[in-house]
Design a protein around this motif. Structure first.
Motif, PDB file in Angstrom:
ATOM      1  N   GLU A 500       0.824  -1.203   0.000  1.00 11.54           N
ATOM      2  CA  GLU A 500       0.000   0.000   0.000  1.00 11.54           C
ATOM      3  C   GLU A 500       0.865   1.262   0.000  1.00 11.54           C
ATOM      4  O   GLU A 500       1.786   1.403   0.800  1.00 11.54           O
ATOM      5  N   GLY A 501       0.567   2.147  -0.914  1.00 13.28           N
ATOM      6  CA  GLY A 501       1.267   3.428  -0.980  1.00 13.28           C
ATOM      7  C   GLY A 501       2.485   3.422  -1.880  1.00 13.28           C
ATOM      8  O   GLY A 501       3.085   4.467  -2.111  1.00 13.28           O
ATOM      9  N   TYR A 502       2.867   2.229  -2.373  1.00 14.58           N
ATOM     10  CA  TYR A 502       4.057   2.136  -3.219  1.00 14.58           C
ATOM     11  C   TYR A 502       3.700   1.569  -4.586  1.00 14.58           C
ATOM     12  O   TYR A 502       2.802   0.738  -4.713  1.00 14.58           O
ATOM     13  N   PRO A 530      10.639   1.981  -6.652  1.00 14.93           N
ATOM     14  CA  PRO A 530       9.318   2.345  -7.190  1.00 14.93           C
ATOM     15  C   PRO A 530       9.254   1.989  -8.684  1.00 14.93           C
ATOM     16  O   PRO A 530      10.268   2.026  -9.377  1.00 14.93           O
ATOM     17  N   GLU A 564       7.821  -3.912   1.975  1.00 14.65           N
ATOM     18  CA  GLU A 564       7.047  -3.128   2.943  1.00 14.65           C
ATOM     19  C   GLU A 564       7.925  -2.629   4.081  1.00 14.65           C
ATOM     20  O   GLU A 564       7.723  -1.527   4.610  1.00 14.65           O
ATOM     21  N   PRO A 568      10.813   1.939   3.404  1.00 15.80           N
ATOM     22  CA  PRO A 568      10.984   3.068   4.337  1.00 15.80           C
ATOM     23  C   PRO A 568      12.413   3.148   4.876  1.00 15.80           C
ATOM     24  O   PRO A 568      12.950   4.243   5.082  1.00 15.80           O
ATOM     25  N   GLU A 573       9.879   7.247  -0.033  1.00 18.25           N
ATOM     26  CA  GLU A 573       8.581   7.662   0.495  1.00 18.25           C
ATOM     27  C   GLU A 573       7.432   7.067  -0.304  1.00 18.25           C
ATOM     28  O   GLU A 573       7.571   6.729  -1.481  1.00 18.25           O
ATOM     29  N   LYS A 574       6.290   6.942   0.358  1.00 21.24           N
ATOM     30  CA  LYS A 574       5.097   6.428  -0.310  1.00 21.24           C
ATOM     31  C   LYS A 574       4.671   7.395  -1.402  1.00 21.24           C
ATOM     32  O   LYS A 574       4.849   8.606  -1.295  1.00 21.24           O
ATOM     33  N   GLN A 575       4.104   6.822  -2.452  1.00 19.83           N
ATOM     34  CA  GLN A 575       3.677   7.631  -3.596  1.00 19.83           C
ATOM     35  C   GLN A 575       2.164   7.521  -3.760  1.00 19.83           C
ATOM     36  O   GLN A 575       1.533   6.590  -3.265  1.00 19.83           O
ATOM     37  N   GLU A 577      -0.991   6.410  -5.603  1.00 21.83           N
ATOM     38  CA  GLU A 577      -1.180   5.233  -6.443  1.00 21.83           C
ATOM     39  C   GLU A 577      -1.550   5.657  -7.857  1.00 21.83           C
ATOM     40  O   GLU A 577      -2.255   6.627  -8.083  1.00 21.83           O
TER      41      GLU A 577
END
Length: 582
Positions: A500-502, A530, A564, A568, A573-575, A577
């Motif tokens: 989630e978030g990547y 990513p 996961e 980090p 950092e999370k991107q 979607e």
């Protein structure tokens, strides 16, 4: 008068001969004393000098953050000098007890007439100090170094280990031995003609020079976590072995390389499985078992990659211009090639699908068709262009090469099976290096561990540089592959690697080992993140899992779990979607 003259002549001849011999002896003596003096002086010194080695401290191996992965411990070498022993029985009894050796073996060495006889090496310092404090005449205790690995089995098949002489045997220890080994020192003592050391004569010491430090790209934290995950899935699936590889696809630096079961680096000659007892093994059988235990499967062993190879086939097809994303295919569950029916993994078939759906579904008939469009000649050309027929150049000895059909032996059926990753073999490191090139913009990098050599002051004395080959594929093809492989995770067979978030890209695989009748499988997944600008590539290979064996079900979650936790840690950092739009 005649007799007198005769005797005078005899006397003159004798004196002349004597004087000639004297002159020859004087000449020889002059030659020895003036012109050959250095040689005989050395012989005399050797007769009255005893030499003992002082092992040099081997250079340490550090991870990318400076954590010590390999270092040294002080140990002792116990020796005896026969001519100096006064109480032989006391020496034999004490050494047998303290060194935990058979008394007959100690006696054999103590009573051997030699200038110096080694009893035991790599004795811990505490025991060595006890022996030294007994003050036994003729017993020598010399301190040296033994290799020590603080984390036992961590990265055992990467780091490798050293022998009794502190020389590297496998792994990085042997690859970088010339930087790590240092230069041994000497202890010179003076003796009389009987070999007894002279009292009051100081020892002449030549101090050892410590080896340099090797800094590598491996990350202790990533390696430890990957090792835990590999062991966990191996036990859950009762698999034969599991391999995990984490590397930077942009420059080839390897962050982690796990091959479980690993072995204890501080006890490298002990077999690492309870099932394998060496009690009933011959020497040859035990050596074979040890060689298998030491093998680095990521580098030394080949396997059929299965559907992860579809990344290569798809890239070749796009680069060659024989397929577009909108091309339509038909999958009834098989494809006929000549007289052979080659099945899809989905028995009922996928029906009508475009190329994007074909890669999301990992559909064999789609890739068979793609391989046939490329053709034997061009497919073989891409094998060479992508670097699959060469070694990757990874800096661990023993890399295996690709096992491939000769071009003249590749027919339509062989081409069809090659297109979806069967009927040939490559190493995991080869697949990882090739996929890296196809997603990083087309740059073939050299996977590696060694980054720098440091001196005793911690200053960099050498930086390692590795070859790169650009334009393996075009930027456009590479970008398209990143998008397609992201869709495999977001919408296709790789959903279990989603984080989630990547933005994660990847490809699953399930291949059957030879012979096919054994019903043994290899499950794997290769992923990267990513997806739009990859900074890490992860690969998991599970050999002979029991029960469910599909790569998307058991291997993809391993890489997903690792990403996961590691993304980090790497500061990624999370991107927002971004779903692929058909």
């Amino acid at each position: 008068m005649k007799n007198k003259t005769f005797h005078k002549r005899k006397i003159l001849v004798v004196f002349a001969g004597a004087f000639a011999m004297i002159f020859v002896l004087i000449g020889r003596l002059t030659y020895l004393m003036v012109f050959d003096a250095e040689y005989y002086q050395k012989k005399a010194e050797d007769l009255h000098e005893r030499e003992r080695d002082i092992k040099a401290a081997r250079g340490e191996i550090l991870d990318r953050n400076g954590k010590v992965l390999a270092t040294n411990r002080t140990v002792c070498t116990i020796s005896v000098i026969h001519s100096q022993i006064r109480e032989a029985e006391t020496v034999i009894d004490n050494l047998s007890e303290l060194l935990e050796m058979n008394s007959s073996e100690v006696r054999k060495r103590v009573e051997k007439i030699s200038s110096i006889e080694r009893i035991k090496s790599n004795v811990d310092k505490k025991t060595g100090d006890k022996i030294r404090n007994l003050g036994m005449a003729g017993v020598k205790v010399d301190e040296d170094f033994k290799r020590f690995y603080p984390y036992d089995a961590l990265a055992s098949k990467v780091l490798g280990f050293t022998g009794a002489d502190n020389q590297g045997i496998i792994g990085l220890e042997v690859k970088y031995d010339k930087y790590l080994k240092g230069v041994d020192g000497k202890i010179l003592t003076t003796t009389d003609a009987r070999g007894i050391e002279l009292d009051g004569v100081a020892e002449d010491r030549k101090e050892p020079v410590a080896g340099n430090t090797l800094k590598i790209s491996l990350d202790y934290n990533m390696q430890k976590y990957a090792m835990q995950m590999a062991e966990k899935v191996r036990q859950e699936k009762q698999a034969e072995k599991t391999a995990i590889l984490l590397m930077n696809p942009q420059n080839g630096e390897i962050y982690a390389m796990v091959n479980v079961p690993e072995f204890n680096l501080n006890r490298p000659f002990e077999l690492n499985t309870e099932e394998e007892s060496d009690e009933n093994m011959t020497d040859e059988q035990k050596q074979d078992a040890l060689n298998q235990m030491w093998r680095n499967g990521c580098i030394n062993d080949t396997y059929e990659p299965g559907s992860t190879f579809k990344i290569i086939t798809a890239s070749a097809g796009l680069e060659e211009g024989v397929v577009r994303l909108t091309d339509q295919f038909q999958c009834p569950g098989y494809k006929m090639v000549e007289d052979r029916r080659i099945r899809c993994h989905k028995v009922g078939g996928h029906g009508t699908e475009n190329f994007v759906q074909g890669i999301q579904n990992s559909c064999n008939p789609v890739f068979i068709e793609l391989g046939l469009r490329i053709g034997v000649d061009r497919f073989c050309d891409y094998f060479h262009k992508f670097g699959l027929m060469n070694l990757t150049g990874v800096d661990i000895p023993g890399e295996a090469g690709t096992i491939m059909h000769k071009k003249e032996n590749i027919g339509q059926v062989e081409l069809a099976t090659i297109s979806f990753g069967q009927s040939f073999q490559i190493t995991p490191i080869q697949l990882a290096a090739t996929v890296s090139a196809l997603i990083n913009g087309g740059k073939r990098v050299t996977p590696h561990f060694g980054t720098e050599i440091l001196n005793e002051d911690g200053k960099v004395t050498k930086e390692f540089h590795y070859s790169e080959k650009k334009h393996i594929v075009s930027e456009k093809t590479s970008e398209t592959m990143r998008i397609l492989l992201e869709s495999v995770v977001s919408e296709g067979s790789g959903k279990n690697a989603y984080v989630e978030g990547y933005r994660i890209g990847g490809k699953t695989a399930t291949s059957q080992t030879l012979p096919r009748s054994a019903n043994k499988y290899i499950s794997s997944f290769v992923g990267f993140a990513p997806a739009d600008d990859p900074e890490i590539l992860g690969m998991c290979v599970i050999y002979d899992p029991q029960g469910i064996y599909y790569g998307g079900t058991i291997a993809a979650p391993v890489i997903g779990n690792i990403f996961e936790n590691i993304l980090p840690y790497l500061g990624i950092e999370k991107q927002l979607e971004m779903q692929y739009t058909r």
